[in-house]
Design a protein around this motif. Structure first.
Motif, PDB file in Angstrom:
ATOM      1  N   ARG A 154      54.252  40.985  35.899  1.00 25.24           N
ATOM      2  CA  ARG A 154      55.027  39.756  36.120  1.00 25.24           C
ATOM      3  C   ARG A 154      54.128  38.643  36.670  1.00 25.24           C
ATOM      4  N   TRP A 155      53.230  38.999  37.592  1.00 21.51           N
ATOM      5  CA  TRP A 155      52.289  38.010  38.111  1.00 21.51           C
ATOM      6  C   TRP A 155      51.433  37.441  36.971  1.00 21.51           C
ATOM      7  N   SER A 156      50.990  38.317  36.085  1.00 23.70           N
ATOM      8  CA  SER A 156      50.160  37.879  34.961  1.00 23.70           C
ATOM      9  C   SER A 156      50.942  36.973  34.021  1.00 23.70           C
ATOM     10  N   MET A 157      52.203  37.303  33.786  1.00 24.15           N
ATOM     11  CA  MET A 157      53.051  36.426  32.975  1.00 24.15           C
ATOM     12  C   MET A 157      53.110  35.028  33.587  1.00 24.15           C
ATOM     13  N   ALA A 158      53.325  34.978  34.901  1.00 21.42           N
ATOM     14  CA  ALA A 158      53.416  33.682  35.573  1.00 21.42           C
ATOM     15  C   ALA A 158      52.101  32.922  35.484  1.00 21.42           C
ATOM     16  N   ALA A 207      56.856  29.573  35.806  1.00 21.85           N
ATOM     17  CA  ALA A 207      55.839  30.301  36.562  1.00 21.85           C
ATOM     18  C   ALA A 207      56.210  30.373  38.036  1.00 21.85           C
ATOM     19  N   LEU A 208      56.675  29.254  38.571  1.00 23.91           N
ATOM     20  CA  LEU A 208      57.012  29.196  39.992  1.00 23.91           C
ATOM     21  C   LEU A 208      58.197  30.105  40.316  1.00 23.91           C
ATOM     22  N   ALA A 209      59.153  30.181  39.412  1.00 27.71           N
ATOM     23  CA  ALA A 209      60.314  31.051  39.643  1.00 27.71           C
ATOM     24  C   ALA A 209      59.880  32.509  39.763  1.00 27.71           C
ATOM     25  N   ILE A 210      58.949  32.923  38.906  1.00 21.10           N
ATOM     26  CA  ILE A 210      58.466  34.309  38.966  1.00 21.10           C
ATOM     27  C   ILE A 210      57.690  34.545  40.252  1.00 21.10           C
ATOM     28  N   GLN A 211      56.788  33.621  40.586  1.00 16.83           N
ATOM     29  CA  GLN A 211      55.966  33.815  41.780  1.00 16.83           C
ATOM     30  C   GLN A 211      56.813  33.802  43.052  1.00 16.83           C
ATOM     31  N   ARG A 212      57.827  32.956  43.097  1.00 18.98           N
ATOM     32  CA  ARG A 212      58.689  32.936  44.288  1.00 18.98           C
ATOM     33  C   ARG A 212      59.495  34.225  44.404  1.00 18.98           C
ATOM     34  N   ALA A 213      59.896  34.774  43.269  1.00 18.72           N
ATOM     35  CA  ALA A 213      60.598  36.059  43.310  1.00 18.72           C
ATOM     36  C   ALA A 213      59.663  37.157  43.816  1.00 18.72           C
ATOM     37  N   LEU A 214      58.419  37.126  43.373  1.00 19.31           N
ATOM     38  CA  LEU A 214      57.440  38.103  43.852  1.00 19.31           C
ATOM     39  C   LEU A 214      57.160  37.906  45.337  1.00 19.31           C
ATOM     40  N   PRO A 265      56.026  39.073  50.983  1.00 13.21           N
ATOM     41  CA  PRO A 265      55.531  37.757  51.427  1.00 13.21           C
ATOM     42  C   PRO A 265      54.045  37.712  51.775  1.00 13.21           C
ATOM     43  N   ASP A 266      53.409  38.859  51.956  1.00 18.32           N
ATOM     44  CA  ASP A 266      52.016  38.858  52.405  1.00 18.32           C
ATOM     45  C   ASP A 266      51.017  39.047  51.265  1.00 18.32           C
ATOM     46  N   ASP A 267      51.444  38.857  50.023  1.00 19.71           N
ATOM     47  CA  ASP A 267      50.555  39.052  48.876  1.00 19.71           C
ATOM     48  C   ASP A 267      49.707  37.794  48.681  1.00 19.71           C
ATOM     49  N   PRO A 268      48.393  37.857  48.930  1.00 21.14           N
ATOM     50  CA  PRO A 268      47.563  36.647  48.844  1.00 21.14           C
ATOM     51  C   PRO A 268      47.454  36.092  47.428  1.00 21.14           C
ATOM     52  N   PHE A 269      47.576  36.952  46.421  1.00 20.11           N
ATOM     53  CA  PHE A 269      47.487  36.474  45.041  1.00 20.11           C
ATOM     54  C   PHE A 269      48.712  35.638  44.677  1.00 20.11           C
ATOM     55  N   VAL A 270      49.861  36.071  45.139  1.00 17.77           N
ATOM     56  CA  VAL A 270      51.087  35.302  44.915  1.00 17.77           C
ATOM     57  C   VAL A 270      51.033  33.997  45.697  1.00 17.77           C
ATOM     58  N   THR A 271      50.600  34.073  46.945  1.00 16.29           N
ATOM     59  CA  THR A 271      50.488  32.867  47.772  1.00 16.29           C
ATOM     60  C   THR A 271      49.580  31.838  47.116  1.00 16.29           C
ATOM     61  N   ALA A 272      48.448  32.293  46.600  1.00 17.70           N
ATOM     62  CA  ALA A 272      47.498  31.378  45.961  1.00 17.70           C
ATOM     63  C   ALA A 272      48.113  30.715  44.735  1.00 17.70           C
ATOM     64  N   GLY A 285      51.007  22.740  45.138  1.00 16.67           N
ATOM     65  CA  GLY A 285      50.092  21.904  45.900  1.00 16.67           C
ATOM     66  C   GLY A 285      50.300  22.000  47.392  1.00 16.67           C
ATOM     67  N   VAL A 286      51.227  22.874  47.813  1.00 16.64           N
ATOM     68  CA  VAL A 286      51.476  23.059  49.247  1.00 16.64           C
ATOM     69  C   VAL A 286      51.580  24.537  49.549  1.00 16.64           C
ATOM     70  N   ARG A 287      51.320  24.875  50.801  1.00 16.32           N
ATOM     71  CA  ARG A 287      51.441  26.263  51.222  1.00 16.32           C
ATOM     72  C   ARG A 287      52.924  26.631  51.301  1.00 16.32           C
ATOM     73  N   PRO A 288      53.326  27.774  50.721  1.00 20.87           N
ATOM     74  CA  PRO A 288      54.748  28.123  50.719  1.00 20.87           C
ATOM     75  C   PRO A 288      55.275  28.418  52.116  1.00 20.87           C
ATOM     76  N   THR A 289      56.533  28.096  52.331  1.00 18.08           N
ATOM     77  CA  THR A 289      57.205  28.405  53.591  1.00 18.08           C
ATOM     78  C   THR A 289      58.330  29.380  53.306  1.00 18.08           C
ATOM     79  N   ILE A 290      58.996  29.825  54.366  1.00 19.72           N
ATOM     80  CA  ILE A 290      60.127  30.729  54.180  1.00 19.72           C
ATOM     81  C   ILE A 290      61.199  30.049  53.338  1.00 19.72           C
ATOM     82  N   GLU A 291      61.409  28.746  53.584  1.00 18.48           N
ATOM     83  CA  GLU A 291      62.446  28.020  52.854  1.00 18.48           C
ATOM     84  C   GLU A 291      62.099  27.858  51.379  1.00 18.48           C
ATOM     85  N   ALA A 292      60.777  27.830  51.064  1.00 17.30           N
ATOM     86  CA  ALA A 292      60.372  27.619  49.677  1.00 17.30           C
ATOM     87  C   ALA A 292      60.731  28.801  48.817  1.00 17.30           C
TER      88      ALA A 292
END
Length: 267
Positions: A218-222, A234-241, A246-253, A260-267
């Protein structure tokens, strides 16, 4: 004919049981512990000589994963020396396939593709002679990773093997074959084809794979969707992941790259 069919079915069942035991003994995240288990299994007097040799081949792989390449190759040399190459029958061919496969894997990991390719092609040939589809696919998967410029050809052979199998453990190879070919296509600036293969990898993972394999697909698809400019998908998949872990650095990146911004809990 009936006797031959029964013998083939029994051989296939034996290989499936053997592979399941190998799977149970492996922990790729902990090759040291895996080495201990395979060392014990390869010396177990309750096992047949063939089974001990199969376990010794896996011992070599565990040793190799710790960077002890020459020691691992020596283990494989010992296995090969104890099993004459002229011996016939599916068990002998299977063992030759396993030895060649692990030699090829070791050479590939050591950056020696010129030594790896002959071993891997030998592994595929011997595995086919043994009727061991799982090992055929392992060899083709390694060839696709090692033989630069021929990735698609080896993957296509793998897809042909998959089409003739109903074994879920064999069909799981579709995940790796599609994922690896997807990255080959992505790196070749063909994100449309990449997305196609990543999607097929995800479908295979849903049916036959682990949760982690599905997550990677799924990450690769995104990632391919981002390359295609399909940012919202892409963002919908990454936010679901991210919600799952929440601590996956590849998803965060990726979320940072997409927003263009660091994700927050609300994001």
């Amino acid at each position: 004919m009936e006797e031959s069919t029964e013998r083939s079915a029994n051989s296939s069942e034996h290989r499936g049981t053997q592979q399941r035991e190998i799977d149970r003994l492996w922990d790729f995240a902990d090759p040291v512990a895996s080495e201990e288990r395979f060392r014990a299994a390869s010396a177990d007097p309750e096992r047949s000589p063939h089974k001990r040799a199969v376990m010794a081949a896996q011992l070599a792989r565990a040793v190799g994963l710790q960077g002890r390449t020459e020691e691992a190759l020596a283990v494989l040399d010992g296995v090969a020396a104890a099993a004459p190459g002229s011996e016939s029958g599916p068990e002998a061919a299977e063992l030759r396939a396993r030895v060649a496969l692990e030699r090829g894997r070791l050479h590939a990991a050591a950056g020696r593709p010129e030594d790896a390719l002959p071993e891997l092609t030998r592994a595929v040939r011997e595995a086919a002679a043994a009727g061991a589809a799982f090992l055929v696919l392992d060899g083709l998967h390694m060839l696709a990773l090692t033989d630069g410029g021929h990735e698609e050809e080896w993957a296509a052979e793998g897809f042909d093997v998959l089409a003739g199998s109903r074994d879920p453990r064999v069909l799981r190879w579709g995940i790796a074959l599609h994922n690896n070919l997807g990255w080959t296509k992505h790196d070749a600036d063909d994100p449309v084809a990449a997305l196609h293969h990543f999607t097929l990898a995800a479908e295979a993972a849903e049916q036959y794979g682990s949760a982690e394999q599905l997550r990677v697909a799924r990450w690769s698809m995104a990632r391919a969707l981002r390359t295609l400019g399909r940012t919202e998908e892409a963002l919908a998949i990454q936010r679901a992941l991210d919600a799952e872990r929440p601590d996956d650095p590849f998803v965060t990146a990726e979320i940072e790259a997409l927003t263009g911004v660091r994700p927050t809990i609300e994001a």
